[in-house]
Design an enzyme around this catalytic site. Structure first.
Site, mmCIF file in Angstrom:
data_model
loop_
_atom_site.group_PDB
_atom_site.id
_atom_site.type_symbol
_atom_site.label_atom_id
_atom_site.label_comp_id
_atom_site.label_asym_id
_atom_site.label_seq_id
_atom_site.Cartn_x
_atom_site.Cartn_y
_atom_site.Cartn_z
ATOM 1 N N GLY A 1 0.822 -1.200 0.000
ATOM 2 C CA GLY A 1 0.000 0.000 0.000
ATOM 3 C C GLY A 1 0.855 1.248 0.000
ATOM 4 O O GLY A 1 2.068 1.201 0.208
ATOM 5 N N GLU B 1 -1.152 3.061 6.499
ATOM 6 C CA GLU B 1 -1.195 4.033 5.404
ATOM 7 C C GLU B 1 -2.040 5.250 5.769
ATOM 8 O O GLU B 1 -1.720 6.375 5.376
ATOM 9 C CB GLU B 1 -1.717 3.377 4.130
ATOM 10 C CG GLU B 1 -0.873 2.223 3.607
ATOM 11 C CD GLU B 1 0.572 2.609 3.355
ATOM 12 O OE1 GLU B 1 0.873 3.813 3.210
ATOM 13 O OE2 GLU B 1 1.421 1.698 3.304
#
Length: 685
Positions: free
Chosen positions: A217, A277
């Site tokens: 990610g 993230e």
């Protein structure tokens, strides 16, 4: 709005920015070039490299140093406010609306990358557990510097127009290949993003590959642009790419939804990739500061560490000269999700400073995205599900998803559809769909000419009445029918630019795997690569009734023409017919094609008979010419939508058919004899 995004079917060898080798998490996963595995690295997070990419693409974007210069006094103000109070809590919980964009290749919902709703919901649950330090959940900790960040997340309940939504949007892109970051940034995000000032956009893709492995990610850091004394582009700086991207295998929790689709990397099935993230999205740095023992993450209560940690190893002290052990339990490390459970007080201070001051972050705190939107009694929503097109044929079978977004059950729907500028054809569906449910509608198969096309479908009636909300009634997508060629060999000619060793090409089979190219894809080495400013030619045998693609890429992303030399490439048949050509393509491009996969040549003479149509193209009359032995019994004519236009008997070896009333365009004539049929193409002009 067109919701199919242009996408290469093969992975890229490298990105257009330098990767930081110190921020690598190595696992037993391989990156691919043209479908071939060549490296063994998986990178858990690409946010630092993504920031470098953004600064390269936007030179005026504030650097990390300038961002820290801007945010430091604001964090200190938050700390002072906290220390002046009697509790760590502000007693103000912020709720951020999330829209999850599921990018899939036509798989059924709940299969592979087209994640089930339950798996998506499990990820939202994990985020709330982690950011709220929720007791009796994996997100709880007893660390003295552990903090309840006081942020919650909800799936958006309204779209940007105020209409009721589930917050889950699915896009069928017709390919299961790896996504390159450049393609995500330049195509996927800008064409699908919801207003980033009102929603946290999360894109879930099959997988993301760089030249050094797979990314789990990455996220876009907040911007400080627009403030006095700080360089930047203002709030429009990278606005159309703002959000988070997560690999489908790393989204959601197997503890909450065991039936989901998850990866094999230990601990990656706990939903902590998204927690990590979104930490970046809200301004947090990696726990090791993306450097060494002398580099800070700007949070005093996270001990310094020399580099990223992996696994779960309590007691790790990578910087013994500095106080404290490595905080392996922090969400911003690379340790397994099973041992992560901490955001610290100073990390919370930093997040609050971003939420109060940063463009597109501060507005999230007042968004109405979590407030239920408007609903109607009769409201059908239409989305492209897939366009089945097997083996490079010129026949497609469109499939759509009809969703009931209204209060009343949908028992009937009329859908009008057309390809390109053809007239609409209506399709009547009956069934029973309750609120929030959907049904798959498969339209009749259509015969389409080779080339680029657009198909559009629109709901015209619901339960025999007008749909009360027209904004979600239409679905449009571009698609390409591979051209078919009659040849036994193709000729590839490549003229390199000033940097020949950056050029890689391959002939791919129908699975996207390389058959042949200019390097050995199993054992690439420098001797394989081309020299500069040279012309190379190779003749390749191809098989009848097979689907191929020619792919070419430049490892530095600037093509082979024209900034650094006049490179070019052509792919032709043995008689000189051009299959593909170019040179000015940036990172890469590909051209699919077939070898006698459908009947598409002018004045085509069938291989199994002596049937011929002439003249072709035709104006007012098309003639069917054949021998007595192969005389068909009848013919039928269809337009490019598959609609029956005409039919008749074949009465002689040279039968004339009047087409004067046909509109200009492409048509298909099917000739029948007993149980055998032969389909030929002709053009009316």
């Amino acid at each position: 709005m067109k919701n199919i995004i242009s996408k290469a079917a093969f992975s890229f060898i490298a990105l257009a920015f330098a990767l930081n080798s110190n921020a690598q998490e190595k696992q037993s996963k391989k990156a691919r070039i043209f479908g071939k595995s060549i490296t063994n690295e998986v990178k858990q997070c690409g946010s630092t490299e993504y920031e470098a990419f953004l600064q390269q693409e936007n030179p005026k974007r504030a650097t990390t140093e300038k961002f820290e210069q801007w945010i430091a006094p604001k964090v200190n103000a938050i700390k002072a406010q906290r220390l002046a109070g009697s509790t760590l809590s502000t007693n103000v919980v912020v709720t951020i609306p999330v829209v999850v964009h599921i990018i899939h290749n036509g798989d059924a919902i709940g299969t592979n990358e087209n994640l089930a709703e339950e798996q998506i919901l499990s990820q939202i649950t994990v985020l709330n557990q982690d950011f709220r330090r929720m007791i009796n959940t994996p997100g709880y900790n007893t660390n003295p510097v552990g903090a309840d960040v006081e942020i919650e997340f909800c799936l958006a309940q309204r779209d940007p127009n105020g209409i009721a939504s589930t917050g889950i949007i699915r896009y069928n892109l017709g390919s299961d290949g790896s996504w390159g970051m450049e393609d995500i940034e330049n195509n996927l995000k800008p064409q699908t993003q919801w207003d980033p000032e009102q929603y946290l956009n999360i894109w879930v893709v099959n997988d993301m590959s760089t030249g050094f492995g797979e990314l789990l990610g990455y996220a876009q850091f907040p911007t400080n642009s627009g403030l006095d004394g700080i360089d930047g582009l203002g709030q429009t700086d990278t606005a159309n790419t703002d959000g988070v991207v997560i690999g489908a295998l790393y989204f959601g929790s197997s503890d909450i939804y065991p039936a989901g689709t998850y990866g094999q990397i230990p601990g990656s099935d706990k939903g902590r990739t998204a927690t990590h993230e979104i930490g970046h999205f809200l301004g947090l740095r990696h726990i090791w500061g993306d450097g060494n023992c002398s580099v800070d993450d700007f949070c005093a209560d996270t001990p310094v560490s020399a580099n990223a940690n992996s696994g779960c190893n309590p007691g790790t002290d990578s910087c013994p000269a500095s106080p404290g052990l490595d905080m392996i339990e922090n969400y911003m490390d690379y340790t397994y999700g099973t041992c992560q459970n901490v955001f610290t007080i100073n990390q919370k201070d930093r997040i609050l400073a971003v939420l109060q001051n940063s463009p597109r972050r501060s507005s999230l705190t007042t968004s109405l995205g979590c407030v239920p939107g408007i609903t109607y009694d009769l409201d059908g929503s239409l989305n492209i599900n897939s366009l089945q097109n097997d083996n490079c044929s010129n026949i497609i079978t469109p499939s759509f998803t009809l969703t009931n977004a209204g209060n009343n059950n949908i028992t009937a729907a009329t859908i009008a559809y057309h390809i390109d500028n053809e007239a609409d054809t209506e399709y009547n569906w009956t069934g029973n769909i309750s609120n929030g449910e959907d049904a798959t509608i498969n339209l009749p198969s259509l015969t389409v000419a080779g080339g680029e096309h657009t198909i559009t479908a629109t709901i015209t009636l619901i339960n025999g009445a007008d749909d009360q909300l027209a904004t979600n009634n239409s679905a449009t997508t571009d698609f390409t029918i591979a051209n078919s060629f009659d040849t036994t060999q193709i000729i590839v000619t490549v003229t390199t630019d000033d940097y020949g060793d950056e050029t890689i090409w391959a002939l791919l089979d129908e699975n996207g795997d390389p058959i042949i190219g200019n390097i050995d894809f199993d054992n690439p080495n420098p001797a394989d690569f081309y020299e500069s400013n040279q012309t190379y030619t190779q003749t390749i045998d191809v098989e009848d009734n097979q689907c191929y693609a020619f792919g070419i890429l430049d490892t530095q992303g600037d093509g082979i023409c024209c900034a650094f030399g006049d490179g070019s490439y052509t792919v032709t048949t043995t008689d000189g017919t051009v299959i593909a050509q170019g040179g000015d393509f940036g990172q890469s491009e590909q051209t699919p094609f077939g070898i006698n996969t459908y009947l598409s040549n002018d004045n085509f003479t069938a291989a199994t008979s002596n049937i011929k149509l002439y003249p072709n193209p035709a104006n007012n009359t098309i003639n069917i010419s054949t021998t007595a032995d192969s005389l068909p019994e009848s013919y039928t004519i269809y337009n490019s939508l598959g609609q029956l236009i005409g039919n008749g008997k074949v009465t002689s070896n040279d039968t004339s058919v009047d087409i004067s009333s046909y509109t200009d365009g492409m048509y298909f004539m099917t000739l029948t004899k007993g149980n055998s049929t032969e389909t030929l193409r002709f053009i009316k002009n």
